[in-house]
Design a protein around this motif. Structure first.
Motif, PDB file in Angstrom:
ATOM      1  N   UNK A   1       0.837  -1.203   0.000  1.00 23.38           N
ATOM      2  CA  UNK A   1       0.000   0.000   0.000  1.00 23.38           C
ATOM      3  C   UNK A   1       0.872   1.252   0.000  1.00 23.38           C
ATOM      4  N   UNK A   2       2.024   1.165   0.616  1.00 25.74           N
ATOM      5  CA  UNK A   2       2.948   2.301   0.636  1.00 25.74           C
ATOM      6  C   UNK A   2       3.440   2.617  -0.780  1.00 25.74           C
ATOM      7  N   UNK A   3       3.755   1.583  -1.554  1.00 24.70           N
ATOM      8  CA  UNK A   3       4.186   1.798  -2.942  1.00 24.70           C
ATOM      9  C   UNK A   3       3.079   2.469  -3.751  1.00 24.70           C
ATOM     10  N   UNK A   4       1.847   2.005  -3.551  1.00 23.83           N
ATOM     11  CA  UNK A   4       0.721   2.603  -4.268  1.00 23.83           C
ATOM     12  C   UNK A   4       0.517   4.048  -3.839  1.00 23.83           C
ATOM     13  N   UNK A   5       0.605   4.312  -2.553  1.00 21.78           N
ATOM     14  CA  UNK A   5       0.444   5.678  -2.050  1.00 21.78           C
ATOM     15  C   UNK A   5       1.507   6.605  -2.638  1.00 21.78           C
ATOM     16  N   UNK A   6       2.745   6.124  -2.728  1.00 23.59           N
ATOM     17  CA  UNK A   6       3.820   6.929  -3.313  1.00 23.59           C
ATOM     18  C   UNK A   6       3.526   7.236  -4.780  1.00 23.59           C
ATOM     19  N   UNK A   7       3.046   6.228  -5.517  1.00 27.53           N
ATOM     20  CA  UNK A   7       2.749   6.431  -6.940  1.00 27.53           C
ATOM     21  C   UNK A   7       1.595   7.413  -7.107  1.00 27.53           C
ATOM     22  N   UNK A   8       0.557   7.266  -6.303  1.00 23.40           N
ATOM     23  CA  UNK A   8      -0.578   8.187  -6.391  1.00 23.40           C
ATOM     24  C   UNK A   8      -0.166   9.605  -6.013  1.00 23.40           C
ATOM     25  N   UNK A   9       0.611   9.727  -4.965  1.00 20.97           N
ATOM     26  CA  UNK A   9       1.084  11.046  -4.547  1.00 20.97           C
ATOM     27  C   UNK A   9       1.935  11.675  -5.647  1.00 20.97           C
ATOM     28  N   UNK A  10       2.814  10.873  -6.247  1.00 22.55           N
ATOM     29  CA  UNK A  10       3.653  11.373  -7.342  1.00 22.55           C
ATOM     30  C   UNK A  10       2.818  11.799  -8.536  1.00 22.55           C
ATOM     31  N   UNK A  11       1.773  11.020  -8.848  1.00 23.31           N
ATOM     32  CA  UNK A  11       0.907  11.365  -9.973  1.00 23.31           C
ATOM     33  C   UNK A  11       0.145  12.659  -9.703  1.00 23.31           C
ATOM     34  N   UNK A  12      -0.323  12.814  -8.492  1.00 25.10           N
ATOM     35  CA  UNK A  12      -1.082  14.019  -8.147  1.00 25.10           C
ATOM     36  C   UNK A  12      -0.196  15.254  -8.055  1.00 25.10           C
ATOM     37  N   UNK A  13       1.077  15.038  -7.725  1.00 20.55           N
ATOM     38  CA  UNK A  13       2.011  16.161  -7.620  1.00 20.55           C
ATOM     39  C   UNK A  13       2.758  16.407  -8.930  1.00 20.55           C
ATOM     40  N   UNK A  14       2.469  15.593  -9.955  1.00 21.43           N
ATOM     41  CA  UNK A  14       3.087  15.803 -11.254  1.00 21.43           C
ATOM     42  C   UNK A  14       4.350  15.032 -11.504  1.00 21.43           C
ATOM     43  N   UNK A  15       4.692  14.065 -10.653  1.00 23.17           N
ATOM     44  CA  UNK A  15       5.893  13.254 -10.847  1.00 23.17           C
ATOM     45  C   UNK A  15       5.472  11.875 -11.334  1.00 23.17           C
ATOM     46  N   UNK A  16       5.197  11.749 -12.635  1.00 21.29           N
ATOM     47  CA  UNK A  16       4.695  10.507 -13.203  1.00 21.29           C
ATOM     48  C   UNK A  16       5.703   9.382 -13.271  1.00 21.29           C
ATOM     49  N   UNK A  17       6.958   9.636 -12.981  1.00 26.88           N
ATOM     50  CA  UNK A  17       7.970   8.594 -13.059  1.00 26.88           C
ATOM     51  C   UNK A  17       7.723   7.489 -12.047  1.00 26.88           C
ATOM     52  N   UNK A  18       6.982   7.763 -10.983  1.00 25.66           N
ATOM     53  CA  UNK A  18       6.745   6.768  -9.945  1.00 25.66           C
ATOM     54  C   UNK A  18       5.657   5.774 -10.323  1.00 25.66           C
ATOM     55  N   UNK A  19       4.861   6.074 -11.309  1.00 21.70           N
ATOM     56  CA  UNK A  19       3.753   5.212 -11.694  1.00 21.70           C
ATOM     57  C   UNK A  19       4.007   4.615 -13.066  1.00 21.70           C
ATOM     58  N   UNK A  20       4.706   3.505 -13.088  1.00 20.34           N
ATOM     59  CA  UNK A  20       5.009   2.853 -14.357  1.00 20.34           C
ATOM     60  C   UNK A  20       3.804   2.014 -14.773  1.00 20.34           C
ATOM     61  N   UNK A  21       3.445   2.031 -16.051  1.00 24.57           N
ATOM     62  CA  UNK A  21       2.269   1.275 -16.487  1.00 24.57           C
ATOM     63  C   UNK A  21       2.506  -0.216 -16.410  1.00 24.57           C
ATOM     64  N   UNK A  22       1.461  -0.952 -16.104  1.00 21.36           N
ATOM     65  CA  UNK A  22       1.516  -2.404 -16.119  1.00 21.36           C
ATOM     66  C   UNK A  22       1.211  -2.902 -17.528  1.00 21.36           C
ATOM     67  N   UNK A  23       0.910  -4.172 -17.643  1.00 16.82           N
ATOM     68  CA  UNK A  23       0.658  -4.773 -18.941  1.00 16.82           C
ATOM     69  C   UNK A  23      -0.507  -4.111 -19.660  1.00 16.82           C
ATOM     70  N   UNK A  24      -1.601  -3.831 -18.946  1.00 17.00           N
ATOM     71  CA  UNK A  24      -2.775  -3.222 -19.594  1.00 17.00           C
ATOM     72  C   UNK A  24      -2.413  -1.886 -20.230  1.00 17.00           C
ATOM     73  N   UNK A  25      -1.641  -1.089 -19.549  1.00 19.33           N
ATOM     74  CA  UNK A  25      -1.229   0.201 -20.078  1.00 19.33           C
ATOM     75  C   UNK A  25      -0.327   0.065 -21.285  1.00 19.33           C
ATOM     76  N   UNK A  26       0.566  -0.926 -21.242  1.00 20.71           N
ATOM     77  CA  UNK A  26       1.467  -1.137 -22.377  1.00 20.71           C
ATOM     78  C   UNK A  26       0.711  -1.639 -23.594  1.00 20.71           C
ATOM     79  N   UNK A  27      -0.266  -2.511 -23.389  1.00 21.91           N
ATOM     80  CA  UNK A  27      -1.034  -3.051 -24.507  1.00 21.91           C
ATOM     81  C   UNK A  27      -1.886  -1.982 -25.168  1.00 21.91           C
TER      82      UNK A  27
END
Length: 70
Positions: A41-67
């Motif tokens: 949950x901490x990893x997810x929280x970091x990715x969400x926080x990064x996305x909301x603050x404009x740091x998209x590097x923390x949220x790498x797409x999974x398979x669905x996003x790549x497809x």
């Protein structure tokens, strides 16, 4: 995106779309295979926080996003 049986939630006034970074974080959280989701949950929280603050590097797409890009 609307899930069958889920109540529809409209975007807040003035916000009509989510950022690509937030979409990536959400798609990764929804991956079918647990190994492709956030490990904690901490990893997810970091990715969400990064996305909301404009740091998209923390949220790498999974398979669905790549497809979707193919």
């Amino acid at each position: 995106m609307h899930l069958a049986g889920a109540p529809r939630v409209d975007a807040p006034p003035g916000q009509t779309a989510i950022t690509p970074e937030l979409a990536k974080a959400c798609l990764k959280a929804l991956e079918k295979l647990p190994a492709r989701r956030y490990a904690t949950a901490t990893d997810m929280a970091k990715a969400l926080r990064g996305a909301l603050e404009g740091d998209g590097a923390k949220a790498k797409p999974g398979l669905a996003g790549r497809l979707r890009r193919l």
